[in-house]
Design an enzyme around this catalytic site. Structure first.
Site, short mmCIF file in Angstrom:
data_model
loop_
_atom_site.label_atom_id
_atom_site.label_comp_id
_atom_site.label_asym_id
_atom_site.label_seq_id
_atom_site.Cartn_x
_atom_site.Cartn_y
_atom_site.Cartn_z
N HIS A 155 33.31 40.99 38.82
CA HIS A 155 34.31 42.04 38.56
C HIS A 155 34.32 42.40 37.08
CE1 HIS A 155 36.26 38.11 38.16
NE2 HIS A 155 36.99 38.66 37.20
N HIS A 214 36.65 44.03 33.94
CA HIS A 214 38.02 44.27 33.47
C HIS A 214 38.02 45.55 32.63
CE1 HIS A 214 39.69 40.08 34.16
NE2 HIS A 214 38.39 39.82 34.17
P1 AMP Z 1 38.37 36.33 35.65
O1 AMP Z 1 39.02 35.33 34.73
O2 AMP Z 1 37.45 37.26 34.93
O3 AMP Z 1 37.75 35.68 36.86
O4 AMP Z 1 39.55 37.27 36.13
C1 AMP Z 1 40.25 37.14 37.32
C2 AMP Z 1 41.38 38.13 37.23
O5 AMP Z 1 41.88 38.34 38.53
C3 AMP Z 1 42.56 37.65 36.36
O6 AMP Z 1 42.78 38.58 35.30
C4 AMP Z 1 43.73 37.59 37.32
O7 AMP Z 1 44.94 37.99 36.75
C5 AMP Z 1 43.27 38.54 38.43
N1 AMP Z 1 43.83 38.28 39.73
C6 AMP Z 1 43.88 37.09 40.38
N2 AMP Z 1 44.44 37.24 41.60
C7 AMP Z 1 44.74 38.56 41.73
C8 AMP Z 1 45.35 39.35 42.75
N3 AMP Z 1 45.76 38.80 43.91
N4 AMP Z 1 45.52 40.66 42.53
C9 AMP Z 1 45.12 41.22 41.36
N5 AMP Z 1 44.53 40.54 40.38
C10 AMP Z 1 44.36 39.23 40.54
#
Ligand code: AMP
Ligand code: ZN
Length: 135
Positions: free
Chosen positions: A99, A101
């Site tokens: 993903h 950001h």
């Molecule tokens: P990463 O650290 O790059 O794996 O980012 C994962 C991101 O997913 C974090 O910024 C979380 O806040 C976000 N996240 C986790 N669960 C959810 C959810 N159910 N809906 C939206 N964002 C989420």
């Protein structure tokens, strides 16, 4: 993938605040935003990180990211944005479905950039030699 949080979000099994989607990608608001409008863009086909992201979708991904980043930036009145991707745990990846950001930035929003290290030319050359043999 069965036990993947983002696959479940894409399928609608877990709720999300959807911004936009097409056949290949899904964009939704991060549940714990760094700034208002912090958006995640995910490929609909499960992959773990950038290195196993399919080549056939690379061009479409860039177009999708640009379209969403433009809307997010305008929508929240941001002055700029960071585009980021964490690949593997050491880099901060927590959800192992690739993903991106999109993080809106505002003048004087108090967020600082990463600290830099000082490397002399000799060290830079040595590191370069370690890298280029894999290209
Ligand atoms: P990463 O650290 O790059 O794996 O980012 C994962 C991101 O997913 C974090 O910024 C979380 O806040 C976000 N996240 C986790 N669960 C959810 C959810 N159910 N809906 C939206 N964002 C989420
Ligand atoms: Zn997944």
């Amino acid at each position: 993938m069965d036990n993947c949080l983002f696959c479940k979000i894409i399928k609608g099994e877990i709720p999300s605040t959807k911004i936009y989607e097409d056949d290949e990608f899904y964009a939704f608001l991060d549940i714990k935003p760094i700034n208002q409008g912090h958006t995640l863009v995910v490929p609909k086909k499960h992959c773990r990180n950038l290195l196993d992201f399919p080549k056939s979708e690379e061009t479409d991904l860039m177009e999708f990211l640009k379209k969403v980043a433009k809307a997010v930036t305008k929508g929240v009145g941001a002055d700029g944005f960071n585009l980021g991707m964490n690949n593997e745990g050491a880099a901060g990846q927590v959800v192992f479905h690739a993903h991106f950001h999109i993080i809106p930035r505002f003048k004087n929003d108090g967020l600082t950039s990463w600290p830099h290290k000082e490397f002399d030319n000799e060290e830079l050359e040595r590191i370069k030699d370690k890298i280029v043999k894999y290209l």
